[in-house]
Design a protein around this motif. Structure first.
Motif, PDB file in Angstrom:
ATOM      1  N   THR A 119      11.271   6.760  10.322  1.00 44.96           N
ATOM      2  CA  THR A 119      11.008   8.109   9.785  1.00 44.96           C
ATOM      3  C   THR A 119      10.998   8.128   8.261  1.00 44.96           C
ATOM      4  N   TRP A 120      11.721   7.179   7.622  1.00 47.84           N
ATOM      5  CA  TRP A 120      11.781   7.177   6.153  1.00 47.84           C
ATOM      6  C   TRP A 120      10.511   6.633   5.491  1.00 47.84           C
ATOM      7  N   LEU A 121       9.638   5.981   6.278  1.00 52.80           N
ATOM      8  CA  LEU A 121       8.449   5.350   5.685  1.00 52.80           C
ATOM      9  C   LEU A 121       7.397   6.410   5.369  1.00 52.80           C
ATOM     10  N   GLN A 122       7.423   6.909   4.122  1.00 52.35           N
ATOM     11  CA  GLN A 122       6.493   7.948   3.676  1.00 52.35           C
ATOM     12  C   GLN A 122       5.899   7.485   2.341  1.00 52.35           C
ATOM     13  N   GLY A 123       4.580   7.487   2.249  1.00 44.95           N
ATOM     14  CA  GLY A 123       3.930   7.040   1.008  1.00 44.95           C
ATOM     15  C   GLY A 123       2.576   6.423   1.302  1.00 44.95           C
ATOM     16  N   ILE A 124       2.075   5.647   0.341  1.00 45.00           N
ATOM     17  CA  ILE A 124       0.727   5.063   0.473  1.00 45.00           C
ATOM     18  C   ILE A 124       0.759   3.559   0.216  1.00 45.00           C
ATOM     19  N   LEU A 125       0.176   2.808   1.152  1.00 46.82           N
ATOM     20  CA  LEU A 125      -0.072   1.389   0.909  1.00 46.82           C
ATOM     21  C   LEU A 125      -1.494   1.307   0.355  1.00 46.82           C
ATOM     22  N   LEU A 126      -1.610   0.809  -0.872  1.00 48.13           N
ATOM     23  CA  LEU A 126      -2.903   0.763  -1.554  1.00 48.13           C
ATOM     24  C   LEU A 126      -3.309  -0.693  -1.696  1.00 48.13           C
ATOM     25  N   ARG A 127      -4.526  -1.052  -1.269  1.00 45.83           N
ATOM     26  CA  ARG A 127      -4.979  -2.449  -1.291  1.00 45.83           C
ATOM     27  C   ARG A 127      -6.305  -2.566  -2.048  1.00 45.83           C
ATOM     28  N   ASN A 128      -6.564  -3.755  -2.571  1.00 50.42           N
ATOM     29  CA  ASN A 128      -7.765  -3.982  -3.384  1.00 50.42           C
ATOM     30  C   ASN A 128      -8.337  -5.358  -3.035  1.00 50.42           C
ATOM     31  N   GLY A 129      -9.654  -5.491  -3.111  1.00 49.40           N
ATOM     32  CA  GLY A 129     -10.268  -6.794  -2.837  1.00 49.40           C
ATOM     33  C   GLY A 129     -11.780  -6.697  -2.881  1.00 49.40           C
ATOM     34  N   PRO A 130     -12.472  -7.835  -2.776  1.00 49.45           N
ATOM     35  CA  PRO A 130     -13.935  -7.811  -2.819  1.00 49.45           C
ATOM     36  C   PRO A 130     -14.503  -7.197  -1.540  1.00 49.45           C
ATOM     37  N   GLY A 131     -15.490  -6.293  -1.694  1.00 44.65           N
ATOM     38  CA  GLY A 131     -16.005  -5.591  -0.511  1.00 44.65           C
ATOM     39  C   GLY A 131     -17.494  -5.696  -0.283  1.00 44.65           C
ATOM     40  N   MET A 132     -18.288  -5.707  -1.366  1.00 46.42           N
ATOM     41  CA  MET A 132     -19.748  -5.740  -1.209  1.00 46.42           C
ATOM     42  C   MET A 132     -20.282  -7.012  -1.864  1.00 46.42           C
ATOM     43  N   ILE A 140      -3.455  -3.780  -8.006  1.00 49.40           N
ATOM     44  CA  ILE A 140      -3.200  -2.402  -8.438  1.00 49.40           C
ATOM     45  C   ILE A 140      -1.956  -2.427  -9.318  1.00 49.40           C
ATOM     46  N   MET A 141      -2.005  -1.724 -10.441  1.00 48.56           N
ATOM     47  CA  MET A 141      -0.887  -1.717 -11.391  1.00 48.56           C
ATOM     48  C   MET A 141      -0.420  -0.277 -11.615  1.00 48.56           C
ATOM     49  N   LYS A 142       0.899  -0.109 -11.713  1.00 49.61           N
ATOM     50  CA  LYS A 142       1.469   1.223 -11.979  1.00 49.61           C
ATOM     51  C   LYS A 142       1.790   1.328 -13.463  1.00 49.61           C
ATOM     52  N   THR A 143       1.323   2.398 -14.110  1.00 46.17           N
ATOM     53  CA  THR A 143       1.636   2.643 -15.521  1.00 46.17           C
ATOM     54  C   THR A 143       2.156   4.066 -15.634  1.00 46.17           C
ATOM     55  N   GLY A 144       3.456   4.233 -15.842  1.00 41.83           N
ATOM     56  CA  GLY A 144       4.023   5.592 -15.846  1.00 41.83           C
ATOM     57  C   GLY A 144       3.759   6.227 -14.491  1.00 41.83           C
ATOM     58  N   ILE A 172       3.253   2.720  -2.626  1.00 39.78           N
ATOM     59  CA  ILE A 172       3.707   3.806  -3.505  1.00 39.78           C
ATOM     60  C   ILE A 172       4.539   4.777  -2.666  1.00 39.78           C
ATOM     61  N   PRO A 173       5.855   4.836  -2.897  1.00 37.95           N
ATOM     62  CA  PRO A 173       6.678   5.783  -2.131  1.00 37.95           C
ATOM     63  C   PRO A 173       6.255   7.220  -2.443  1.00 37.95           C
TER      64      PRO A 173
END
Length: 505
Positions: A5-18, A107-111, A495-496
């Protein structure tokens, strides 16, 4: 299954697509146009979305309906129909290459903000909830760097520490450690934090025109760990690549006769430790973790004995027989180096200066330099992630993908670096991505939490899914199946919910 129940947020992924635009194709898998995808966890349910990063590279290519922006493994040329003068001019203007903003690696977090990153001087701001592409930032406007890593570190205050190479700036080529502040003074709130970027310290490159390639670096409480490896970028070749009709990747060369040099920069004095530490030639993409113990720096890395990994991902090799035909000539190995920063100056030449219990050695040479050999922790793993609360500290666990002889992972694993015990998850026809550890809110131990990984399947009848594992037992808690064509990706972050600013869409 069921989600905690505590798992709330976003898993954000990046990679080559086209990899195809109009009638043109990229040569290399790492060149594909960036595809962002996300899994949002809300009250026990999972929502999926994906979107191409609308970079300038993407927009120019789509508008021209062909590849017009060069990537690392693919050199793009002007339209053959254009006249000879335009052609000659564009050859000249490519001498110092204008790099792509196809930020497809991490993906990088800045502030409070999030950016898609690659290894050039450009990053692209994104909205983590809608995956919309926002402004472009050019690091080189603020500090002297031409290329950078896409694996930054975050200090306890949330500032970003990263490394980039400055090529022949004022007659010198150097590796710059730089800092991006996480927040701004109250009176400057409206200004960009990038205006306050600063170079913390510089390490001169051993070669003016052949700086080392690096994909990540290590950090401990008091030191930066930087590896100057004999896998090098030839600047002269790079500047003439366009005219010679070759790609930039061909300007990377590995010299197995050369040494690998270790640099340890004191974070307080900003000076490189003067003792020369070195190891045998190797290629390193990912640092796992580093920490200090009793006058030693201990750092764990994934290393190869050659540079064959990059060559395997040329698209001509990625065919239906890929699994059978593509065998790594060097297995990625988790190696632990133990480097004594404090040692007896009068120690005999040839003596091992490591005083901690380890099979890693650091042997004093005649000229005062120290030759380091690692302890082998495990073979056949890549894409390592840890509980980031233990970054720079003594730790036990690494979550990783198991690869053995093929570069495509077939299992997810949890490795105890102290005991070398291993737990696995695997399933038929499954190719998992980099595993990401998410700590539970009331975590008492290093492995209290879950591990998330996106799994694509080589069986056309099976849909891809997000896998949720209990980090302690490595038992499957659940999976969220997505009925779309999901791509193998590279890196990402969780990202929580508390770190997501509520924006009205």
């Amino acid at each position: 299954g069921q989600l905690p129940t505590w798992l709330q947020g976003i898993l954000l992924r990046n990679g080559p697509g086209m990899h195809t635009v109009g009638d043109t194709k990229y040569n290399h898998w790492f060149d594909g146009l960036a595809l962002l995808h996300s899994f949002t966890f809300k009250n026990g349910e999972v929502y999926y979305r994906s979107k191409y990063l609308r970079s300038d590279a993407y927009n120019c290519n789509i508008e021209a309906n062909r590849i017009v922006v060069s990537e690392f493994g693919t050199m793009a040329y002007p339209d053959p129909c254009k006249n000879i003068f335009t052609k000659a001019f564009s050859y000249l203007s490519h001498t110092i290459p204008a790099f792509t903003d196809n930020c497809l690696i991490n993906i990088m977090k800045t502030g409070d903000d999030y950016y898609a990153t690659s290894e050039t001087n450009f990053i692209r701001k994104i909205n983590p909830q809608t995956l919309e592409t926002l402004e472009k930032v050019d690091y080189s406007k603020y500090i002297a760097i031409n290329v950078t890593t896409s694996h930054p570190h975050y200090d306890s205050a949330g500032n970003i520490l990263n490394m980039g190479t400055s090529v022949v700036d004022k007659g010198k080529t150097k590796y710059n450690l730089f800092k991006i502040p996480s927040s701004m003074p109250e009176k400057e709130k409206r200004k960009s934090c990038f205006k306050h970027m600063e170079v913390v310290c510089s390490i001169p490159s051993r070669s003016l025109l052949q700086p080392s390639y690096y994909h990540s670096f290590g950090i401990t409480e008091n030191y930066i760990v930087f590896i100057e490896q004999p896998f090098k970028l030839d600047i002269v070749k790079m500047a003439t690549a366009y005219i010679r009709g070759v790609n930039w990747a061909s300007c990377l060369a590995y010299n197995k006769e050369d040494k690998t040099w270790f640099h340890f920069v004191d974070r307080k004095t900003k000076k490189d430790v003067s003792t020369k530490f070195y190891a045998d030639a190797m290629v390193v993409f990912h640092h796992v973790n580093a920490y200090e113990e009793d006058g030693h720096i201990i750092f764990d890395i994934i290393a190869y004995t050659d540079s064959s990994l990059y060559d395997m991902f040329y698209l001509k090799n990625l065919n239906k027989d890929f699994e059978e035909n593509n065998k790594l000539t060097s297995i990625p190995t988790c190696r632990r180096f133990v480097v004594p920063l404090q040692y007896d100056e009068d120690a005999e030449v040839g003596s091992n200066l490591v005083t901690l219990p380890s099979t890693a050695t650091a042997v004093k040479e005649k000229d005062g330099s120290i030759y380091c050999q690692p302890e082998i922790i495990y073979e056949g793993i890549e894409l390592p992630r840890i509980n980031y609360d233990y970054n720079g500290k003594k730790y036990k666990y690494v979550y990783t993908a198991e690869v053995k002889w093929s570069p495509v992972p077939t299992k997810i694993a949890k490795l105890n670096v102290q005991t070398k015990e291993m737990l696995h998850w695997e399933d038929d026809h499954c190719w998992p991505s980099e595993p990401i550890f998410v700590p539970s809110p009331d975590a008492k131990e290093e492995d209290d939490g879950v591990v998330l990984t996106c799994v694509v399947t080589s069986d056309p009848k099976e849909a891809p899914f997000l896998l949720i594992l209990d980090a302690k037992t490595f038992k499957e808690l659940g999976r969220a199946t997505v009925n779309i064509d999901m791509h193998l990706d590279l890196h990402g972050i969780f990202i929580p919910e508390k770190d997501l600013t509520t924006e009205t869409e």
